[in-house]
Design an enzyme around this catalytic site. Structure first.
Site, PDB file in Angstrom:
ATOM      1  N   GLY A 104       0.876  -1.164   0.000  1.00 20.29           N
ATOM      2  CA  GLY A 104       0.000   0.000   0.000  1.00 20.29           C
ATOM      3  C   GLY A 104       0.911   1.210   0.000  1.00 20.29           C
ATOM      4  CD  GLU A 105       2.651   6.164   0.775  1.00 22.19           C
ATOM      5  OE1 GLU A 105       3.801   6.122   0.272  1.00 22.19           O
ATOM      6  OE2 GLU A 105       2.413   6.635   1.895  1.00 22.19           O
ATOM      7  CB  SER A 106       5.573   2.399   3.621  1.00 22.19           C
ATOM      8  OG  SER A 106       6.300   3.407   2.973  1.00 22.19           O
ATOM      9  CB  CYS A 116       4.986  -4.020  -1.474  1.00 18.27           C
ATOM     10  SG  CYS A 116       5.418  -2.856  -2.761  1.00 18.27           S
ATOM     11  NE  ARG A 158       8.781   4.906   0.812  1.00 15.88           N
ATOM     12  CZ  ARG A 158       8.029   5.979   1.018  1.00 15.88           C
ATOM     13  NH1 ARG A 158       8.508   7.031   1.659  1.00 15.88           N
ATOM     14  NH2 ARG A 158       6.795   6.012   0.570  1.00 15.88           N
ATOM     15  CB  ILE A 180       2.750  -1.945  -7.368  1.00 15.21           C
ATOM     16  CG1 ILE A 180       2.019  -3.080  -8.109  1.00 15.21           C
ATOM     17  CG2 ILE A 180       2.019  -0.612  -7.552  1.00 15.21           C
ATOM     18  CD1 ILE A 180       0.658  -3.417  -7.534  1.00 15.21           C
ATOM     19  NE  ARG A 181       3.057   4.023  -6.467  1.00 11.67           N
ATOM     20  CZ  ARG A 181       1.938   3.548  -7.020  1.00 11.67           C
ATOM     21  NH1 ARG A 181       1.845   3.408  -8.326  1.00 11.67           N
ATOM     22  NH2 ARG A 181       0.927   3.215  -6.268  1.00 11.67           N
ATOM     23  CG  HIS A 204       1.764  -6.123  -4.452  1.00 14.23           C
ATOM     24  ND1 HIS A 204       0.814  -5.651  -3.593  1.00 14.23           N
ATOM     25  CD2 HIS A 204       2.665  -5.124  -4.617  1.00 14.23           C
ATOM     26  CE1 HIS A 204       1.104  -4.406  -3.240  1.00 14.23           C
ATOM     27  NE2 HIS A 204       2.226  -4.066  -3.854  1.00 14.23           N
ATOM     28  CD  GLU A 252      -0.955  -8.619  -2.536  1.00 10.83           C
ATOM     29  OE1 GLU A 252       0.112  -9.280  -2.498  1.00 10.83           O
ATOM     30  OE2 GLU A 252      -0.976  -7.378  -2.644  1.00 10.83           O
TER      31      GLU A 252
HETATM   32  N1  GLN Z   1       6.217   2.754  -2.814  1.00  8.42           N
HETATM   33  C1  GLN Z   1       5.319   2.398  -1.760  1.00  8.42           C
HETATM   34  C2  GLN Z   1       5.784   2.946  -0.413  1.00  8.42           C
HETATM   35  O1  GLN Z   1       6.860   3.430  -0.300  1.00  8.42           O
HETATM   36  C3  GLN Z   1       5.148   0.898  -1.651  1.00  8.42           C
HETATM   37  C4  GLN Z   1       4.368   0.399  -2.825  1.00  8.42           C
HETATM   38  C5  GLN Z   1       3.591  -0.834  -2.602  1.00  8.42           C
HETATM   39  O2  GLN Z   1       3.357  -1.261  -1.458  1.00  8.42           O
HETATM   40  N2  GLN Z   1       3.123  -1.401  -3.660  1.00  8.42           N
HETATM   41  O3  GLN Z   1       5.031   2.891   0.517  1.00  8.42           O
END
Ligand code: GLN
Length: 205
Positions: A51-53, A83, A110, A141-142, A177, A179
């Site tokens: 998600g977004e850390s 992630c 990151r 994903i990123r 990911h 999942e």
């Molecule tokens: N780039 C995101 C972060 O720094 C992580 C991306 C992800 O969980 N898919 O939180």
């Protein structure tokens, strides 16, 4: 079967929660969305999703999750950070970052594949999990990457940019990911860790 009936928590603050819960259920275990620290009691393993850390870290602070999660890790309960979850369980994150739980002896960078690269897939050979004849299709994903691993850390998969799957004792660390595909092998591996650790968290909070 490894997963039978065992309760696996998914930290449900932000990110890919539902997909992990579905995968856990497919593997024969019970998926529990953990929204508050009290939800940790009785789970035998915990997934911290992607998600977004920064957002997840803020909510970890707001709901006082750090102490009980650290206690679970010290007690040997398996924890799987994927992630953003990997960033949160690492001991060290390059650059400025808010809350990190410091559960695994790794240094993480990151957005290691470039901010402009939103997502991509790679076929991974993973020691003991996905061999050459049937690699794991990993969705990034990123994504972060593990740049350094301490001496006790087992590297399970790497790509050109760095390590993308590793294990530090009871903490499993993944940059991608699992999942988001139909491939259950990593969740099953985590459930084997849980079966090996044996026992639900008695964390009182
Ligand atoms: N780039 C995101 C972060 O720094 C992580 C991306 C992800 O969980 N898919 O939180």
């Amino acid at each position: 079967m490894a997963g039978n009936g065992v309760r696996i928590g998914v930290l449900a603050l932000q990110g890919a929660v539902r997909e992990h819960l579905a995968m856990i259920e497919r593997c024969g275990a019970r998926g529990v969305a953990v929204k508050r620290p009290s939800g940790l009691s009785g789970v035998s393993g915990l997934i911290i999703p992607g998600g977004e850390s920064t957002a997840i870290g803020k909510l970890i602070d707001e709901y006082a999750f750090a102490r009980p999660i650290r206690e679970m890790a010290v007690a040997g309960v398996p924890i799987y950070g994927t992630c953003a979850g990997l960033i949160l369980v690492a001991a060290r994150v390059k650059g400025k970052h808010g809350t990190i739980l410091g559960l695994a002896d790794v240094t993480v960078e990151r957005n290691a594949f470039g901010r402009q690269v939103d997502s991509f897939e790679r076929e991974l050979v993973i020691a003991g999990i996905a061999e050459q004849d049937r690699p794991f299709r990993a969705v990034f994903i990123r994504a972060p990457v593990i740049e350094e691993t301490g001496p006790g850390v087992e590297v399970l998969a790497r790509v050109e940019e760095g390590v993308v799957l590793a294990r530090d004792a009871n903490v499993l660390l993944g940059a991608f990911h699992p999942e988001l595909t139909d491939d259950e092998r990593l969740h099953r591996y985590f459930l084997e860790m849980v079966a090996g650790a044996g026992g639900a968290s008695g964390t009182e909070v």
